[in-house]
Design an enzyme around this catalytic site. Structure first.
Site, mmCIF file in Angstrom:
data_model
loop_
_atom_site.group_PDB
_atom_site.id
_atom_site.type_symbol
_atom_site.label_atom_id
_atom_site.label_comp_id
_atom_site.label_asym_id
_atom_site.label_seq_id
_atom_site.Cartn_x
_atom_site.Cartn_y
_atom_site.Cartn_z
ATOM 1 C CG ASP A 30 82.641 -47.298 -40.122
ATOM 2 O OD1 ASP A 30 83.709 -47.483 -39.506
ATOM 3 O OD2 ASP A 30 81.526 -47.617 -39.646
ATOM 4 N N GLY A 93 89.651 -47.870 -27.564
ATOM 5 C CA GLY A 93 88.323 -48.041 -28.162
ATOM 6 C C GLY A 93 88.312 -48.915 -29.400
ATOM 7 C CD GLN A 94 92.461 -52.342 -32.541
ATOM 8 O OE1 GLN A 94 93.371 -52.044 -31.759
ATOM 9 N NE2 GLN A 94 92.652 -53.077 -33.613
ATOM 10 C CG HIS A 100 90.230 -50.527 -38.149
ATOM 11 N ND1 HIS A 100 90.469 -51.576 -37.291
ATOM 12 C CD2 HIS A 100 89.370 -49.705 -37.505
ATOM 13 C CE1 HIS A 100 89.782 -51.394 -36.184
ATOM 14 N NE2 HIS A 100 89.111 -50.255 -36.271
ATOM 15 C CG LEU A 101 94.085 -44.475 -41.456
ATOM 16 C CD1 LEU A 101 94.554 -43.775 -40.180
ATOM 17 C CD2 LEU A 101 95.142 -44.302 -42.564
HETATM 18 P P1 5GP Z 1 87.110 -49.346 -34.214
HETATM 19 O O1 5GP Z 1 86.109 -48.953 -33.152
HETATM 20 O O2 5GP Z 1 87.634 -50.741 -34.006
HETATM 21 O O3 5GP Z 1 88.187 -48.312 -34.391
HETATM 22 O O4 5GP Z 1 86.337 -49.292 -35.591
HETATM 23 C C1 5GP Z 1 85.671 -50.371 -36.145
HETATM 24 C C2 5GP Z 1 84.782 -49.804 -37.218
HETATM 25 O O5 5GP Z 1 84.360 -50.857 -38.072
HETATM 26 C C3 5GP Z 1 83.515 -49.133 -36.682
HETATM 27 O O6 5GP Z 1 83.504 -47.764 -37.074
HETATM 28 C C4 5GP Z 1 82.380 -49.938 -37.308
HETATM 29 O O7 5GP Z 1 81.279 -49.143 -37.682
HETATM 30 C C5 5GP Z 1 83.053 -50.594 -38.504
HETATM 31 N N1 5GP Z 1 82.485 -51.864 -38.895
HETATM 32 C C6 5GP Z 1 82.199 -52.905 -38.081
HETATM 33 N N2 5GP Z 1 81.705 -53.937 -38.769
HETATM 34 C C7 5GP Z 1 81.668 -53.537 -40.067
HETATM 35 C C8 5GP Z 1 81.248 -54.188 -41.274
HETATM 36 O O8 5GP Z 1 80.804 -55.333 -41.296
HETATM 37 N N3 5GP Z 1 81.364 -53.468 -42.429
HETATM 38 C C9 5GP Z 1 81.857 -52.201 -42.433
HETATM 39 N N4 5GP Z 1 81.920 -51.581 -43.620
HETATM 40 N N5 5GP Z 1 82.263 -51.556 -41.324
HETATM 41 C C10 5GP Z 1 82.175 -52.232 -40.150
#
Ligand code: 5GP
Length: 116
Positions: A30, A93-94, A100-101
Site C-alpha cells: 500500500d 470506507g472503500q 481489494h483485500l
Molecule cells: P480502501 O480505502 O479503498 O479500502 O483502500 C484503498 C487503498 O489503496 C488505500 O490504503 C491507499 O493507500 C491505497 N492506494 C491508493 N492509491 C494507490 C496507489 O497508487 N498505489 C498503491 N500501492 N496503493 C494505493
C-alpha cells in the site's frame, strides 16, 4: 465500471512494489501504509466490490485470502497474527472501486472502529 488506478497498476502503467503476481491476482505494498506490513491483494478481474462479486467469483476471492495468508507466512508475521480487511462501499470506507483485500500486520493493531 470506470477505470481505476489499480487497473493501471495491473497493466504496469503505474509502478507499485509488487510482492506476488499470477495470472489472476496481484499483491503489492500500500502506498500509504497504516501498519508495518500493509499489502493490497487484488483480483486482475475488475470486480468493483464484494457487493458486485458473482457466485462464479467465490473461488477467486478465496484465492485472494490464501495469497494474503501466504504473504503473511513469507513475511514471518503469521505466528503473532494479522488482520485482513475488505472495505465495501461508501460507509465501509472503500475509496477505490476495484475489490481489494488489505493485509495488515507487523504490530498489534487497534480495534478502533466506531461511527463518525
Ligand atoms: P480502501 O480505502 O479503498 O479500502 O483502500 C484503498 C487503498 O489503496 C488505500 O490504503 C491507499 O493507500 C491505497 N492506494 C491508493 N492509491 C494507490 C496507489 O497508487 N498505489 C498503491 N500501492 N496503493 C494505493
Amino acid at each position: 465500471m470506470a477505470e481505476t488506478i489499480f487497473q493501471k497498476i495491473i497493466r504496469k502503467e503505474i509502478s507499485a512494489d509488487i510482492v506476488y503476481e499470477d495470472d489472476e491476482i496481484l499483491a503489492f505494498k500500500d502506498i500509504h501504509p497504516i501498519a508495518p506490513v500493509h499489502m493490497l491483494i487484488i483480483p486482475k478481474k475488475p470486480i468493483e466490490s464484494i457487493e458486485k462479486m458473482e457466485n462464479e467469483d467465490a473461488f477467486l476471492v478465496g484465492k485472494m485470502v490464501r495469497v494474503a495468508r501466504d504473504i503473511a507466512r513469507d513475511l514471518k508475521i503469521s505466528e503473532k497474527g494479522y488482520k485482513l480487511l475488505i472495505r465495501v462501499g461508501e460507509e465501509g470506507g472503500q475509496e477505490i472501486p476495484h475489490l481489494h483485500l488489505h493485509l495488515l500486520g507487523g504490530a498489534k493493531l487497534s480495534e478502533d472502529i466506531h461511527p463518525v
